[in-house]
Design an enzyme around this catalytic site. Structure first.
Site, PDB file in Angstrom:
ATOM      1  CE  LYS A  13      -1.981  -1.146   3.938  1.00  0.00           C
ATOM      2  NZ  LYS A  13      -1.254  -2.393   4.229  1.00  0.00           N
ATOM      3  NE  ARG A  88      -4.171  -1.270  10.033  1.00  0.00           N
ATOM      4  CZ  ARG A  88      -3.126  -0.811   9.337  1.00  0.00           C
ATOM      5  NH1 ARG A  88      -3.168   0.369   8.776  1.00  0.00           N
ATOM      6  NH2 ARG A  88      -2.051  -1.552   9.215  1.00  0.00           N
ATOM      7  NE  ARG A 127       8.917  -2.560   5.985  1.00  0.00           N
ATOM      8  CZ  ARG A 127       7.649  -2.206   5.874  1.00  0.00           C
ATOM      9  NH1 ARG A 127       7.290  -1.334   4.958  1.00  0.00           N
ATOM     10  NH2 ARG A 127       6.734  -2.730   6.665  1.00  0.00           N
ATOM     11  NE  ARG A 139       6.573  -0.392  10.063  1.00  0.00           N
ATOM     12  CZ  ARG A 139       5.499  -0.405   9.275  1.00  0.00           C
ATOM     13  NH1 ARG A 139       5.544   0.210   8.100  1.00  0.00           N
ATOM     14  NH2 ARG A 139       4.396  -1.030   9.638  1.00  0.00           N
ATOM     15  NE  ARG A 150       2.620  -4.835  10.869  1.00  0.00           N
ATOM     16  CZ  ARG A 150       3.645  -4.631  10.039  1.00  0.00           C
ATOM     17  NH1 ARG A 150       4.852  -5.077  10.342  1.00  0.00           N
ATOM     18  NH2 ARG A 150       3.474  -3.975   8.918  1.00  0.00           N
TER      19      ARG A 150
HETATM   20  P1  AP5 Z   1       4.790  -1.578   1.864  1.00  0.00           P
HETATM   21  O1  AP5 Z   1       4.524  -0.764   0.646  1.00  0.00           O
HETATM   22  O2  AP5 Z   1       5.351  -0.894   3.057  1.00  0.00           O
HETATM   23  O3  AP5 Z   1       3.469  -2.344   2.306  1.00  0.00           O
HETATM   24  P2  AP5 Z   1       2.257  -1.828   3.149  1.00  0.00           P
HETATM   25  O4  AP5 Z   1       1.038  -2.516   2.625  1.00  0.00           O
HETATM   26  O5  AP5 Z   1       2.229  -0.333   3.189  1.00  0.00           O
HETATM   27  O6  AP5 Z   1       2.609  -2.455   4.545  1.00  0.00           O
HETATM   28  P3  AP5 Z   1       3.127  -1.947   5.938  1.00  0.00           P
HETATM   29  O7  AP5 Z   1       4.228  -2.803   6.384  1.00  0.00           O
HETATM   30  O8  AP5 Z   1       3.356  -0.486   5.957  1.00  0.00           O
HETATM   31  O9  AP5 Z   1       1.944  -2.476   6.789  1.00  0.00           O
HETATM   32  P4  AP5 Z   1       0.826  -1.924   7.627  1.00  0.00           P
HETATM   33  O10 AP5 Z   1      -0.337  -1.657   6.787  1.00  0.00           O
HETATM   34  O11 AP5 Z   1       0.594  -2.872   8.729  1.00  0.00           O
HETATM   35  O12 AP5 Z   1       1.524  -0.626   8.303  1.00  0.00           O
HETATM   36  P5  AP5 Z   1       0.978   0.780   8.723  1.00  0.00           P
HETATM   37  O13 AP5 Z   1       2.140   1.670   8.723  1.00  0.00           O
HETATM   38  O14 AP5 Z   1      -0.258   1.148   8.004  1.00  0.00           O
HETATM   39  O15 AP5 Z   1       5.685  -2.818   1.420  1.00  0.00           O
HETATM   40  C1  AP5 Z   1       6.214  -3.704   2.366  1.00  0.00           C
HETATM   41  C2  AP5 Z   1       7.586  -4.220   1.857  1.00  0.00           C
HETATM   42  O16 AP5 Z   1       7.369  -5.001   0.686  1.00  0.00           O
HETATM   43  C3  AP5 Z   1       8.532  -3.074   1.444  1.00  0.00           C
HETATM   44  O17 AP5 Z   1       9.840  -3.421   1.792  1.00  0.00           O
HETATM   45  C4  AP5 Z   1       8.365  -3.004  -0.078  1.00  0.00           C
HETATM   46  O18 AP5 Z   1       9.536  -2.557  -0.709  1.00  0.00           O
HETATM   47  C5  AP5 Z   1       8.065  -4.460  -0.429  1.00  0.00           C
HETATM   48  N1  AP5 Z   1       7.161  -4.568  -1.579  1.00  0.00           N
HETATM   49  C6  AP5 Z   1       6.088  -3.779  -1.867  1.00  0.00           C
HETATM   50  N2  AP5 Z   1       5.480  -4.202  -2.992  1.00  0.00           N
HETATM   51  C7  AP5 Z   1       6.182  -5.294  -3.415  1.00  0.00           C
HETATM   52  C8  AP5 Z   1       6.030  -6.161  -4.531  1.00  0.00           C
HETATM   53  N3  AP5 Z   1       5.056  -6.003  -5.444  1.00  0.00           N
HETATM   54  N4  AP5 Z   1       6.919  -7.177  -4.643  1.00  0.00           N
HETATM   55  C9  AP5 Z   1       7.925  -7.361  -3.734  1.00  0.00           C
HETATM   56  N5  AP5 Z   1       8.112  -6.539  -2.663  1.00  0.00           N
HETATM   57  C10 AP5 Z   1       7.243  -5.534  -2.504  1.00  0.00           C
HETATM   58  O19 AP5 Z   1       0.516   0.489  10.259  1.00  0.00           O
HETATM   59  C11 AP5 Z   1       1.428   0.238  11.280  1.00  0.00           C
HETATM   60  C12 AP5 Z   1       0.687   0.161  12.606  1.00  0.00           C
HETATM   61  O20 AP5 Z   1       0.069   1.429  12.893  1.00  0.00           O
HETATM   62  C13 AP5 Z   1      -0.476  -0.846  12.684  1.00  0.00           C
HETATM   63  O21 AP5 Z   1      -0.039  -2.150  12.985  1.00  0.00           O
HETATM   64  C14 AP5 Z   1      -1.323  -0.232  13.800  1.00  0.00           C
HETATM   65  O22 AP5 Z   1      -0.758  -0.498  15.075  1.00  0.00           O
HETATM   66  C15 AP5 Z   1      -1.193   1.255  13.529  1.00  0.00           C
HETATM   67  N6  AP5 Z   1      -2.240   1.755  12.628  1.00  0.00           N
HETATM   68  C16 AP5 Z   1      -2.049   2.297  11.399  1.00  0.00           C
HETATM   69  N7  AP5 Z   1      -3.221   2.647  10.856  1.00  0.00           N
HETATM   70  C17 AP5 Z   1      -4.173   2.295  11.752  1.00  0.00           C
HETATM   71  C18 AP5 Z   1      -5.596   2.372  11.733  1.00  0.00           C
HETATM   72  N8  AP5 Z   1      -6.268   2.880  10.682  1.00  0.00           N
HETATM   73  N9  AP5 Z   1      -6.272   1.888  12.820  1.00  0.00           N
HETATM   74  C19 AP5 Z   1      -5.619   1.388  13.880  1.00  0.00           C
HETATM   75  N10 AP5 Z   1      -4.262   1.274  13.950  1.00  0.00           N
HETATM   76  C20 AP5 Z   1      -3.555   1.734  12.889  1.00  0.00           C
END
Ligand code: AP5
Length: 194
Positions: A13, A88, A127, A139, A150
């Site tokens: 994402k 979410r 990563r 992270r 997660r």
């Molecule tokens: P990346 O692009 O970072 O993937 P992502 O879907 O953004 O995943 P995140 O790890 O950021 O996950 P998340 O949704 O849990 O984190 P968030 O910050 O929202 O890609 C991941 C890796 O894969 C990278 O190294 C990339 O290079 C690689 N990659 C990407 N595409 C690829 C492909 N096609 N092929 C190969 N490799 C690829 O949330 C973190 C925390 O914040 C949550 O756990 C929660 O505690 C809190 N939080 C955030 N939002 C909320 C909410 N709305 N409600 C409650 N808690 C929340």
């Protein structure tokens, strides 16, 4: 253009949202980034969120809805935005509907990155390894055990969000198992045909 990105942790994402920002000039509203900034700055919200995030759980709806409501009101979001990591939960989706309705705005589309969940931990481990090798911060929630939590949170609380929008015909599924460039191309095609 008002877009939501859905998909489990590690689906891509953030990676894809950043590319849309670069091409279409609308801001990426990442609740994960906003929360990590609050944690780093040790704001009251950051202090409350830190333990939950480090453990791989979801921060409370109240906190997250509050930060999104404030962010959507900022001037750069007037021309549109990409929501990455929000909503979410169903409560967050309903709150977003209310926010948009109060401003007479509508969502354009919901892009859901479909992935094989068994492959995601490899991306997260990679990563973390790359960050370590580059001397950058890793992270805390990119630990494989925390990643399991997660993913469980996603399957328990977030997977219901896609059907919520699908019932209105707003979801476009994108194969997230392709290369990053192929995923971007599929997204651009979906946006162009929308
Ligand atoms: P990346 O692009 O970072 O993937 P992502 O879907 O953004 O995943 P995140 O790890 O950021 O996950 P998340 O949704 O849990 O984190 P968030 O910050 O929202 O890609 C991941 C890796 O894969 C990278 O190294 C990339 O290079 C690689 N990659 C990407 N595409 C690829 C492909 N096609 N092929 C190969 N490799 C690829 O949330 C973190 C925390 O914040 C949550 O756990 C929660 O505690 C809190 N939080 C955030 N939002 C909320 C909410 N709305 N409600 C409650 N808690 C929340």
């Amino acid at each position: 253009m008002r877009i939501i990105f859905l998909g489990p942790p590690g689906a891509g994402k953030g990676t894809q949202a950043a590319r849309i920002v670069a091409k279409h000039g609308i801001p990426q509203l990442s609740t994960g980034d906003m929360l990590r900034a609050a944690v780093a700055a040790e704001t009251p919200i950051g202090v409350k969120a830190k333990a939950v995030m480090d453990a791989g759980g979801l921060v409370s709806d109240e906190i997250v809805i509050g930060i999104v409501a404030d962010r959507i009101d900022e001037p750069d979001a007037k021309k549109g935005f990409i929501l990455d990591g929000f909503p979410r939960t169903l409560a967050q989706a309903e709150a977003l509907d209310a926010m948009l309705a109060s401003k007479h705005l509508e969502l354009d589309t919901v892009l859901e990155l479909k992935v094989d969940q068994t492959k995601l931990v490899d991306r997260i481990v990679k990563r973390a390894e790359e960050a370590r090798a580059a001397g950058q911060p890793v992270r805390k929630d990119d630990d494989p055990e925390v990643f399991k939590t997660r993913l469980e949170a996603y399957n328990r609380d977030t997977a219901v969000v896609s059907p919520y929008y699908a019932a209105r015909g707003q979801v476009i599924e994108i194969d997230g198992m392709q290369t990053v460039d192929e995923v971007t191309a599929a997204i651009e095609k979906a946006l162009a045909g929308h």
